[in-house]
Structure formats: structure tokens, C-alpha cells
Design a protein around this motif. Structure first.
Motif, PDB file in Angstrom:
ATOM      1  N   VAL A   1       0.839  -1.204   0.000  1.00  0.00           N
ATOM      2  CA  VAL A   1       0.000   0.000   0.000  1.00  0.00           C
ATOM      3  C   VAL A   1       0.871   1.251   0.000  1.00  0.00           C
ATOM      4  CG1 VAL A   1      -1.597   1.363   1.411  1.00  0.00           C
ATOM      5  CG2 VAL A   1      -2.029  -1.068   1.021  1.00  0.00           C
ATOM      6  N   LYS A   2       1.956   1.243   0.781  1.00  0.00           N
ATOM      7  CA  LYS A   2       2.836   2.404   0.829  1.00  0.00           C
ATOM      8  C   LYS A   2       3.529   2.621  -0.520  1.00  0.00           C
ATOM      9  CE  LYS A   2       3.276   4.235   4.230  1.00  0.00           C
ATOM     10  NZ  LYS A   2       2.494   5.344   4.840  1.00  0.00           N
ATOM     11  N   VAL A   3       3.959   1.542  -1.167  1.00  0.00           N
ATOM     12  CA  VAL A   3       4.582   1.662  -2.498  1.00  0.00           C
ATOM     13  C   VAL A   3       3.582   2.224  -3.498  1.00  0.00           C
ATOM     14  CG1 VAL A   3       5.561   0.372  -4.436  1.00  0.00           C
ATOM     15  CG2 VAL A   3       6.275  -0.153  -2.097  1.00  0.00           C
ATOM     16  N   ALA A   4       2.335   1.746  -3.436  1.00  0.00           N
ATOM     17  CA  ALA A   4       1.302   2.223  -4.355  1.00  0.00           C
ATOM     18  C   ALA A   4       1.004   3.701  -4.121  1.00  0.00           C
ATOM     19  CB  ALA A   4       0.031   1.393  -4.180  1.00  0.00           C
ATOM     20  N   GLN A   5       1.018   4.127  -2.877  1.00  0.00           N
ATOM     21  CA  GLN A   5       0.735   5.532  -2.563  1.00  0.00           C
ATOM     22  C   GLN A   5       1.834   6.454  -3.076  1.00  0.00           C
ATOM     23  OE1 GLN A   5       0.233   5.223   1.687  1.00  0.00           O
ATOM     24  NE2 GLN A   5      -1.993   5.026   1.560  1.00  0.00           N
ATOM     25  N   PHE A   6       3.094   6.041  -2.923  1.00  0.00           N
ATOM     26  CA  PHE A   6       4.214   6.877  -3.342  1.00  0.00           C
ATOM     27  C   PHE A   6       4.575   6.678  -4.814  1.00  0.00           C
ATOM     28  CE2 PHE A   6       5.723   9.171   0.273  1.00  0.00           C
ATOM     29  CZ  PHE A   6       5.351   8.440   1.385  1.00  0.00           C
ATOM     30  N   GLY A   7       4.190   5.533  -5.383  1.00  0.00           N
ATOM     31  CA  GLY A   7       4.586   5.237  -6.762  1.00  0.00           C
ATOM     32  C   GLY A   7       6.081   5.021  -6.893  1.00  0.00           C
ATOM     33  N   SER A   8       6.713   4.609  -5.796  1.00  0.00           N
ATOM     34  CA  SER A   8       8.173   4.459  -5.794  1.00  0.00           C
ATOM     35  C   SER A   8       8.591   3.540  -4.660  1.00  0.00           C
ATOM     36  CB  SER A   8       8.837   5.833  -5.629  1.00  0.00           C
ATOM     37  OG  SER A   8      10.192   5.710  -5.271  1.00  0.00           O
ATOM     38  N   PHE A   9       9.478   2.573  -4.988  1.00  0.00           N
ATOM     39  CA  PHE A   9      10.033   1.725  -3.936  1.00  0.00           C
ATOM     40  C   PHE A   9      10.931   2.550  -3.018  1.00  0.00           C
ATOM     41  CE2 PHE A   9       8.654  -2.483  -4.785  1.00  0.00           C
ATOM     42  CZ  PHE A   9       8.443  -2.585  -6.159  1.00  0.00           C
TER      43      PHE A   9
ATOM     44  N   GLN B   1      10.917   5.878  -2.263  1.00  0.00           N
ATOM     45  CA  GLN B   1      10.204   6.764  -1.350  1.00  0.00           C
ATOM     46  C   GLN B   1       9.443   5.977  -0.283  1.00  0.00           C
ATOM     47  OE1 GLN B   1       7.967   9.983  -3.144  1.00  0.00           O
ATOM     48  NE2 GLN B   1       9.275   9.955  -4.961  1.00  0.00           N
ATOM     49  N   ALA B   2       8.883   4.839  -0.670  1.00  0.00           N
ATOM     50  CA  ALA B   2       8.194   3.998   0.303  1.00  0.00           C
ATOM     51  C   ALA B   2       9.162   3.485   1.356  1.00  0.00           C
ATOM     52  CB  ALA B   2       7.495   2.840  -0.399  1.00  0.00           C
ATOM     53  N   ALA B   3      10.357   3.084   0.907  1.00  0.00           N
ATOM     54  CA  ALA B   3      11.370   2.590   1.837  1.00  0.00           C
ATOM     55  C   ALA B   3      11.775   3.683   2.820  1.00  0.00           C
ATOM     56  CB  ALA B   3      12.583   2.096   1.058  1.00  0.00           C
ATOM     57  N   ARG B   4      11.900   4.927   2.310  1.00  0.00           N
ATOM     58  CA  ARG B   4      12.268   6.043   3.180  1.00  0.00           C
ATOM     59  C   ARG B   4      11.170   6.295   4.221  1.00  0.00           C
ATOM     60  NH1 ARG B   4      12.879   9.717  -0.569  1.00  0.00           N
ATOM     61  NH2 ARG B   4      15.012   9.057  -1.000  1.00  0.00           N
ATOM     62  N   ALA B   5       9.905   6.253   3.796  1.00  0.00           N
ATOM     63  CA  ALA B   5       8.795   6.478   4.711  1.00  0.00           C
ATOM     64  C   ALA B   5       8.687   5.378   5.754  1.00  0.00           C
ATOM     65  CB  ALA B   5       7.490   6.601   3.935  1.00  0.00           C
TER      66      ALA B   5
ATOM     67  N   VAL C   1      11.755  -3.700   0.937  1.00  0.00           N
ATOM     68  CA  VAL C   1      10.458  -3.296   0.389  1.00  0.00           C
ATOM     69  C   VAL C   1      10.149  -4.109  -0.858  1.00  0.00           C
ATOM     70  CG1 VAL C   1       9.200  -1.411  -0.720  1.00  0.00           C
ATOM     71  CG2 VAL C   1      10.559  -0.967   1.333  1.00  0.00           C
ATOM     72  N   SER C   2      11.118  -4.225  -1.750  1.00  0.00           N
ATOM     73  CA  SER C   2      10.914  -4.979  -2.999  1.00  0.00           C
ATOM     74  C   SER C   2      10.627  -6.453  -2.701  1.00  0.00           C
ATOM     75  CB  SER C   2      12.155  -4.847  -3.879  1.00  0.00           C
ATOM     76  OG  SER C   2      11.997  -5.586  -5.063  1.00  0.00           O
ATOM     77  N   ARG C   3      11.353  -7.007  -1.739  1.00  0.00           N
ATOM     78  CA  ARG C   3      11.166  -8.419  -1.402  1.00  0.00           C
ATOM     79  C   ARG C   3       9.782  -8.685  -0.822  1.00  0.00           C
ATOM     80  NH1 ARG C   3      15.148  -8.784   1.627  1.00  0.00           N
ATOM     81  NH2 ARG C   3      14.158  -8.771   3.703  1.00  0.00           N
ATOM     82  N   LYS C   4       9.288  -7.766  -0.002  1.00  0.00           N
ATOM     83  CA  LYS C   4       7.965  -7.956   0.596  1.00  0.00           C
ATOM     84  C   LYS C   4       6.861  -7.873  -0.463  1.00  0.00           C
ATOM     85  CE  LYS C   4       8.810  -6.658   5.416  1.00  0.00           C
ATOM     86  NZ  LYS C   4       8.253  -7.941   5.941  1.00  0.00           N
ATOM     87  N   VAL C   5       6.996  -6.955  -1.416  1.00  0.00           N
ATOM     88  CA  VAL C   5       6.005  -6.861  -2.487  1.00  0.00           C
ATOM     89  C   VAL C   5       6.026  -8.134  -3.334  1.00  0.00           C
ATOM     90  CG1 VAL C   5       5.328  -5.615  -4.573  1.00  0.00           C
ATOM     91  CG2 VAL C   5       6.029  -4.344  -2.542  1.00  0.00           C
TER      92      VAL C   5
END
Length: 300
Positions: A11-19, A21-25, A33-37
């Protein structure tokens, strides 16, 4: 059953449109992050995100899955925050909007006592007769008099206000005091928001009701100046009880037609719709409901 943590990361990756930025948040490595998706996609057996060297985008199934997951996940976060807030001391910036009629000593004394009781709270006070957009201006709570327009705001009644007809002994000296509302037409009146120094006053006496045009030498946009010119003998004012009751007791003002007054005006607190009220706002609302104030009358 799919891992809730993996869903939250997606959900965080989808909101940011970026692995990245999601990782930073989320304060975790991009690789995690990539592995979990990827793990979530494997569990579901579908591709949620299309990855290229330049950008990523949701697949149709990914968009549908995001739409189904984001709201329940947000509710879980809200519930977790609420449990945390019940243990937290009230603190932080509290933005409060009040009408000009409250810009006087009794309300300042209330705020002073409140701040001493909760030293972790800092108040940003807006004194204005404009209806501030609480959400756009990030205001926590407003006190409002009168009818409320339909909105998504939470509203709570805290009191009622009435306005009395009053004049100074100086003004009445040598004049015949009004015996009925219609007599006001022959008197000087101090007006609130008058046009061309005229205004319509609505008065009630039990089930009796009358509306009449009055005029006078001064028209103002706030009750403080209406009160000042009434006190100084320039005419009859229609003032909130909180502005004149003490002066009536001291005989500095005389109540005219005491059986007549304005219709009751309800007083509300309003604040943005929230599932969980922050502790700083919760204690403010509690203290306000317990406040014995001369600025409005208690609910019946």
C-alpha cells in the motif's frame, strides 16, 4: 493468509509510486520493500506492480487490490494511534477559532487556567467572525454562535445566548423609555452590521414575536464597540447577556423592555470529523463543557 506487513508495504509503495520513497517512509532498505512486495505477489499468485528501469505502475489487479486494502489498513492505523493516545499526556499545538464576541477577559481567563493545567499544550488563537475552514486551515476546534450550515464537522452544543435591550442612564435622562417594541423606532439605536445605519431587530416575549426596523448614529461589526457606544449614552443597544448583565447589576446600564429579548442563539463547539479525538482536543472540550461562563447561558 497473506502477511499484513507485506500488504502494508505494498500500500505504501502504491501511494508513493516508488520503492525508494516507500522505503524512506517506512525506514527500511529498498531491497526489503521490494522483497515484501514480491512475497505478496507470490502469495496471491498475481502481478501487482509492473516494474521497469524508469518507473513502476499498478496492474489492473494491483489497483483493485489497493482499493480494497487501503481503507481497512488506514482504520487499523487509526485504532492503533487511538490506543497510544489514551496513554499519552495532552500536548502539542491546539488551534482554536472563536468569534469576536469571545475576545474578552472571561475567555482569556479560561484559556489561562487551561494552559496552566496542561503546560504541554500550546494554543494558537484565531479571533474572527469569519467561518474559518477548519480542515483547510488545519484548525482543531471552533466555537460558533447561531445556526450551523450542513457539513461533515462534528458539532456539540455547549450553551445558549440571548441579547437584551439596554441603555445607559445618561441616554434615558430626559427621554421617555420605550413601553412597547414599536417605540424603539423613535429612539436612537446602536446597530450591529447595519446598512445605511438601519437594521432589523427580531424580539420575542414568550410566544409573541416582532420584527422591526431601527436606526441610529453608529453601526459596527462587533459587539465590543456596540457595547462601548451604548455605555457612553449614544443610544439603545441589543447586546448579548454576557456583555451587559454585570453593568445592569451595577446600574451602569438599564434593561429596556425586560420582558423582551432576542430569540435564543445556540452555542456550539465544532471540530473536523475524526474517528479518534486527539488528547489535546479532548481535554479542551472537557474543560469547556465544565466552564461556568458569563458569556453564554447553560443549556436547559
Amino acid at each position: 493468509m497473506t502477511d499484513l506487513n507485506d500488504i502494508a508495504v505494498f500500500v505504501k509503495v502504491a501511494q508513493f509510486g516508488s520503492f525508494t520513497q516507500a522505503a524512506r517512509a517506512l525506514s527500511m532498505p529498498v531491497s526489503t520493500v521490494s522483497r515484501k512486495v514480491t512475497s505478496l505477489e507470490d502469495q496471491l499468485g498475481i502481478t501487482l506492480i509492473q516494474r521497469t528501469t524508469r518507473k513502476l505502475s499498478l496492474t489492473a489487479q494491483g489497483r483493485a487490490y489497493y482499493d480494497q486494502c487501503s481503507e481497512p489498513l488506514s482504520r487499523l492505523v487509526d485504532a492503533e494511534n487511538a490506543l497510544t493516545q489514551t496513554q499519552r499526556k495532552p500536548e502539542g499545538l491546539l488551534k482554536v477559532s472563536v468569534p469576536v464576541t469571545l475576545g474578552q477577559e472571561p475567555f482569556y481567563a479560561f484559556l489561562s487556567t487551561f494552559l496552566r493545567k496542561y503546560p504541554g499544550i500550546h494554543v494558537d488563537l484565531f479571533i474572527t467572525n469569519l467561518f474559518v475552514d477548519l480542515i483547510a486551515e488545519n484548525v482543531d476546534v471552533a466555537i460558533r454562535f447561531g445556526e450551523l450550515s450542513d457539513s461533515t464537522l462534528v458539532a456539540k452544543r455547549i450553551g445558549r445566548s440571548v441579547r437584551y435591550l439596554v441603555a445607559s442612564p445618561e441616554y434615558l435622562k430626559g427621554r421617555l423609555a420605550p413601553a412597547k417594541p414599536e417605540d424603539l423606532a423613535s429612539h436612537q439605536c446602536i446597530l450591529l452590521n447595519g446598512r445605511n445605519n438601519e437594521v432589523e431587530w427580531h424580539l420575542v416575549n414568550g410566544r409573541k414575536s416582532v420584527k422591526l426596523r431601527v436606526a441610529g448614529p453608529v453601526s459596527s461589526r462587533d459587539f465590543q464597540s456596540v457595547s462601548a457606544f451604548t455605555y457612553r449614552g449614544h443610544g439603545i443597544g441589543l447586546l448579548p447577556s454576557g456583555y451587559c448583565e454585570e453593568q445592569i447589576r451595577r446600574r451602569e446600564l438599564v434593561r429596556i423592555l425586560p420582558e423582551w429579548s432576542s430569540p435564543e442563539i445556540l452555542v456550539h463547539t465544532v471540530y473536523p470529523t475524526r474517528r479518534f479525538v486527539p488528547s489535546k482536543l479532548q481535554v479542551f472540550l472537557e474543560q469547556l463543557s465544565e466552564w461556568e461562563t458569563p458569556l453564554w447561558l447553560p443549556l436547559r
